[in-house]
Each structure stands twice: as C-alpha cells, then as structure tokens.
Scaffold this motif. Structure first.
Motif, PDB file in Angstrom:
ATOM      1  N   VAL A  77       0.856  -1.197   0.000  1.00 53.75           N
ATOM      2  CA  VAL A  77       0.000   0.000   0.000  1.00 53.75           C
ATOM      3  C   VAL A  77       0.887   1.242   0.000  1.00 53.75           C
ATOM      4  CG1 VAL A  77      -1.904  -1.165   1.177  1.00 53.75           C
ATOM      5  CG2 VAL A  77      -0.165   0.015   2.527  1.00 53.75           C
ATOM      6  N   GLU A  78       0.272   2.388  -0.206  1.00 51.20           N
ATOM      7  CA  GLU A  78       1.024   3.639  -0.266  1.00 51.20           C
ATOM      8  C   GLU A  78       1.662   3.965   1.078  1.00 51.20           C
ATOM      9  OE1 GLU A  78      -1.099   6.953  -1.811  1.00 51.20           O
ATOM     10  OE2 GLU A  78      -1.680   5.946  -3.672  1.00 51.20           O
ATOM     11  N   ARG A  79       2.852   4.559   1.021  1.00 47.61           N
ATOM     12  CA  ARG A  79       3.550   4.983   2.226  1.00 47.61           C
ATOM     13  C   ARG A  79       2.778   6.131   2.883  1.00 47.61           C
ATOM     14  NH1 ARG A  79       9.016   5.458   3.689  1.00 47.61           N
ATOM     15  NH2 ARG A  79       9.246   3.363   2.841  1.00 47.61           N
ATOM     16  N   GLU A  80       2.575   6.011   4.198  1.00 43.18           N
ATOM     17  CA  GLU A  80       1.829   7.032   4.927  1.00 43.18           C
ATOM     18  C   GLU A  80       2.723   7.970   5.721  1.00 43.18           C
ATOM     19  OE1 GLU A  80      -1.119   5.197   7.351  1.00 43.18           O
ATOM     20  OE2 GLU A  80      -2.411   4.625   5.665  1.00 43.18           O
ATOM     21  N   GLY A  81       3.885   7.498   6.146  1.00 41.05           N
ATOM     22  CA  GLY A  81       4.776   8.339   6.935  1.00 41.05           C
ATOM     23  C   GLY A  81       6.182   8.292   6.384  1.00 41.05           C
ATOM     24  N   GLU A  82       7.130   8.789   7.163  1.00 41.09           N
ATOM     25  CA  GLU A  82       8.515   8.793   6.706  1.00 41.09           C
ATOM     26  C   GLU A  82       9.138   7.404   6.789  1.00 41.09           C
ATOM     27  OE1 GLU A  82      10.904  11.699   8.604  1.00 41.09           O
ATOM     28  OE2 GLU A  82       9.618  13.389   8.048  1.00 41.09           O
ATOM     29  N   ALA A  83       8.797   6.664   7.839  1.00 38.55           N
ATOM     30  CA  ALA A  83       9.374   5.335   8.021  1.00 38.55           C
ATOM     31  C   ALA A  83       8.429   4.281   7.457  1.00 38.55           C
ATOM     32  CB  ALA A  83       9.618   5.068   9.502  1.00 38.55           C
ATOM     33  N   PRO A  84       8.975   3.153   6.959  1.00 41.13           N
ATOM     34  CA  PRO A  84       8.111   2.072   6.463  1.00 41.13           C
ATOM     35  C   PRO A  84       7.250   1.508   7.593  1.00 41.13           C
ATOM     36  CG  PRO A  84      10.399   1.334   6.629  1.00 41.13           C
ATOM     37  CD  PRO A  84      10.403   2.813   6.843  1.00 41.13           C
ATOM     38  N   ASN A  85       6.030   1.165   7.256  1.00 41.33           N
ATOM     39  CA  ASN A  85       5.072   0.726   8.265  1.00 41.33           C
ATOM     40  C   ASN A  85       4.405  -0.570   7.831  1.00 41.33           C
ATOM     41  OD1 ASN A  85       3.577   0.945  10.682  1.00 41.33           O
ATOM     42  ND2 ASN A  85       1.865   1.886   9.600  1.00 41.33           N
ATOM     43  N   VAL A  86       4.226  -1.478   8.794  1.00 39.39           N
ATOM     44  CA  VAL A  86       3.497  -2.720   8.551  1.00 39.39           C
ATOM     45  C   VAL A  86       2.155  -2.615   9.261  1.00 39.39           C
ATOM     46  CG1 VAL A  86       3.478  -5.219   8.791  1.00 39.39           C
ATOM     47  CG2 VAL A  86       5.643  -4.031   8.390  1.00 39.39           C
ATOM     48  N   LEU A  87       1.079  -2.803   8.509  1.00 43.47           N
ATOM     49  CA  LEU A  87      -0.273  -2.739   9.053  1.00 43.47           C
ATOM     50  C   LEU A  87      -0.776  -4.169   9.221  1.00 43.47           C
ATOM     51  CD1 LEU A  87      -1.535  -0.007   6.563  1.00 43.47           C
ATOM     52  CD2 LEU A  87      -0.613   0.355   8.863  1.00 43.47           C
ATOM     53  N   TRP A  88      -1.038  -4.560  10.457  1.00 41.54           N
ATOM     54  CA  TRP A  88      -1.475  -5.920  10.739  1.00 41.54           C
ATOM     55  C   TRP A  88      -3.001  -5.999  10.671  1.00 41.54           C
ATOM     56  CZ3 TRP A  88       2.808  -8.499  10.504  1.00 41.54           C
ATOM     57  CH2 TRP A  88       3.998  -7.977  11.024  1.00 41.54           C
ATOM     58  N   ARG A  89      -3.502  -7.079  10.071  1.00 39.53           N
ATOM     59  CA  ARG A  89      -4.937  -7.273   9.935  1.00 39.53           C
ATOM     60  C   ARG A  89      -5.308  -8.682  10.397  1.00 39.53           C
ATOM     61  NH1 ARG A  89      -4.708  -2.504   9.579  1.00 39.53           N
ATOM     62  NH2 ARG A  89      -5.095  -1.205   7.737  1.00 39.53           N
ATOM     63  N   SER A  90      -6.501  -8.831  11.034  1.00 38.98           N
ATOM     64  CA  SER A  90      -7.010 -10.146  11.414  1.00 38.98           C
ATOM     65  C   SER A  90      -8.503 -10.054  11.693  1.00 38.98           C
ATOM     66  CB  SER A  90      -6.301 -10.679  12.662  1.00 38.98           C
ATOM     67  OG  SER A  90      -6.929 -11.859  13.126  1.00 38.98           O
ATOM     68  N   GLU A  91      -9.243 -11.001  11.150  1.00 40.65           N
ATOM     69  CA  GLU A  91     -10.654 -11.151  11.481  1.00 40.65           C
ATOM     70  C   GLU A  91     -10.853 -12.236  12.528  1.00 40.65           C
ATOM     71  OE1 GLU A  91     -13.037 -11.793   8.061  1.00 40.65           O
ATOM     72  OE2 GLU A  91     -12.525  -9.876   7.109  1.00 40.65           O
ATOM     73  N   ASN A  92      -9.959 -13.227  12.539  1.00 37.27           N
ATOM     74  CA  ASN A  92     -10.113 -14.362  13.454  1.00 37.27           C
ATOM     75  C   ASN A  92      -9.659 -14.059  14.871  1.00 37.27           C
ATOM     76  OD1 ASN A  92     -11.027 -15.885  11.307  1.00 37.27           O
ATOM     77  ND2 ASN A  92      -9.025 -16.797  10.872  1.00 37.27           N
TER      78      ASN A  92
END
Length: 344
Positions: free
Chosen positions: A311-326
């Motif tokens: 996905v597109e970079r949102e800040g200066e540092a690289p970011n990992v967005l964690w997702r879970s439905e379970n």
C-alpha cells in the motif's frame, strides 16, 4: 603433532571442481560467469553461542552454514556457482572436521556449487562461546538485468511467502527450555522432533528463486523474521504493507502445539513473524501473476501463500499494518514487533 592448516584443507575441504576452472590449492580461485550474466555475491558469518549451540551436530552445522548463503542467492533469483569458507577453530578434531565438511560438501554437490577457497586459523575461546567462527562467501550468476531486488515492489502488489513460518523459532524456544533442564511435555517433545530440522537443516529455495525471475517485483529471504525483513523491501520500495495474519502459513506441528498449550493465536504469529531462521522467500508480485504463481508452486513443489498487499507509504518510516478477522484482540500486541536483532 596436530594437523596444520594445509593438511586440514587437503584432507577435508579439497575435491575436484564441479564448475570452477581452478579451485582450492592456489592463491586464488578461477571461475567463469556465463556470458550475458551478472555475478551475485553474498557473505554470512556464524558465531558459536550467537548463531548456534557450540555442541550442535557438526554435519547439520556444515549444511546450515552453506544453506544460509545459498538462500541469499535464491532471494535474487541467482544460480549458485561456488563459495569460499573461512574457519576459526579453537582446536582440531578430525571427527568434527569430517562431519562438518560432509554436511557442507553434500549440500554443495546438491546445488552444483564448488568450494573454491578460504582460510583456516586457530581461534581463542571465551566465556561466551567456544571460539568457533564460520564465514562463507558465496558466488552465483543471474541473467543481466534479471536479478530480483528489494526496490521493485509497487502499490497494489500482492505479498507472498514460501513454505511455512515460525517452525525454527518454535524449535529454538523448545531447545532452550530443554537445555536449561526443563522437562518438556509429550506434545512439546513431539513438536521439537518435528520442527528441529527446520532450525538446523534449512533448505534454500534456489529453484523457486530462479523460477520467480520475471514474475516477482521484489524479493528477499526471511532470515530475521517477516516482521523485520519485510521492512527492508518497504524501505527500498518507498511503500507500506498490509499483512493478513490469518493467512500466515503455519505448519501442523506449530498449530497443534499452540492448541495443546491453549495459547492465544497471536503466540503462533509471534513465532512466525519475529523468530527468524525460516530461510523462506518473501516476495511481491502484481495481482495479474496469481495464476502464474499457482502453477509455478506446483512445478517447483513449494507451497506459496499470499499474505498481504503493498500500500502507499503514509509516513517517513516504512510501516506494517497488521490485519485479522479471526483474532483481532491479538493485534494490540503487535505494534512494536520487529525481527531478530543481532545486537539486542
């Protein structure tokens, strides 16, 4: 009188070259890169007490010392050609050298990869480790312009991983408990037996790496855990990533042990994301390559799992967005998760 350096080399680390023009025994080795190819070079150092137990089986140690380097070549889609070996030995044990060189050279032959030089010396043991240090530099080749680098990920690309994640980390945790004198449960002992080969004898994904040339947009191997390693791709590619934790490929022994211990799901995620020593490939690829990758997985015999998207970079540092439905409750533990740090 004990063996000297050149006797060690001649007795245990000299064999007819498979593809080098000149291998062990002269001041330099000579090997060729196929016309129209680039040379890929990588180097890894393993230190007793930091990267392996000082009393680990020598044959598996020889295998792993080369495997971690071949994994780096695989991560760029390169074909192995040869490698150098430098050993700092606290003492000369012919039985240890026979086993170590056996594991090392068996894997080298499997990948048609020559031992072409190196060095041996005597080391000094300390309170922290027994003085054994192993350094390998490996050389490979890849068609010019076809190397799969870290800077090619694009917004919208899928994120994929090979094999299963977290097995080596789980095995290490169980081994540390066992070595401390703790008695493992039956389920833990069974899990350790099943998972220990993933820690001590990883198999580099060389064929998969080569097959991904022209398919993957970026790639690296997972040596320090996906949570940390994927950030190297994000930094080089100026992007962020979403990871679907529910999609993480976990082996049956790891999942079963987690259920047996009645641990929350995020405990298994922690092994899979932060433990390291997986030596699987993590790569990005355009959505249009999904069918190609399904066929490729069957062809090379390695499971491939889609675990996220760029996905597109949102800040200066690289970011990992964690997702879970379970297990969304597990995400609160993950904001600071990173991979293995050699200086922590």
């Amino acid at each position: 009188m004990g063996m000297h350096e050149f006797q060690i080399i001649q007795s245990y680390f000299t064999s007819p070259p498979l593809r080098a023009d000149l291998g062990v025994g002269d001041d330099c080795a000579l090997f060729r890169v196929t016309q129209g190819h680039q040379c890929a070079v990588t180097s890894d150092m393993l230190v007793a007490g930091r990267h392996f137990f000082w009393d680990v089986d020598a044959r598996t140690l020889g295998h792993k010392a080369l495997a971690v380097n071949l994994s780096d070549l695989a991560a760029m889609g390169a074909e192995p050609l040869g490698f150098t070996l430098s050993l700092a030995l606290p003492a000369v044990s012919e039985a240890w050298l026979a086993d170590f060189s056996g594991g090392l050279l068996n894997l080298a032959r499997e990948f048609n990869c020559d031992l072409i030089g190196g060095d041996t010396t005597k080391s000094v043991a300390s309170l922290e480790h027994n003085g054994l240090v192993i350094n390998i530099t490996a050389f490979g080749q890849v068609p010019a312009g076809a190397a799969i680098r870290r800077d090619g990920a694009r917004v919208g690309d899928d994120v994929w991983v090979s094999g299963t994640l977290g097995d080596a980390a789980c095995a290490l945790a169980l081994l540390l408990r066992e070595r401390s004198g703790e008695v493992l449960s039956v389920a833990e002992a069974l899990a350790l037996t099943a998972l220990r080969p993933r820690l001590e004898c990883p198999m580099p994904r060389v064929a998969l790496g080569a097959a991904l040339r022209g398919v993957a947009s970026s790639m690296l191997d997972l040596s320090d855990g996906l949570a940390g390693d994927v950030r190297h791709v994000l930094q080089a590619s100026n992007a962020d990533v979403e990871i679907d934790c529910d999609a993480l490929p976990l082996s049956s022994p790891l999942k079963n042990l987690n259920l047996e211990q009645e641990c929350p799901l995020w405990h298994a995620w922690r092994d899979a994301l932060t433990g390291g020593d997986d030596y699987e490939l993590c790569f990005t690829a355009p959505v249009t390559q999904r069918d190609v990758l399904a066929a490729l997985s069957i062809h090379v015999g390695v499971p491939l799992t889609r675990v996220g998207r760029v996905v597109e970079r949102e800040g200066e540092a690289p970011n990992v967005l964690w997702r879970s439905e379970n297990s969304p409750e597990g995400l609160v533990h993950m904001s600071e998760w990173r991979g293995y740090n050699h200086f922590s």
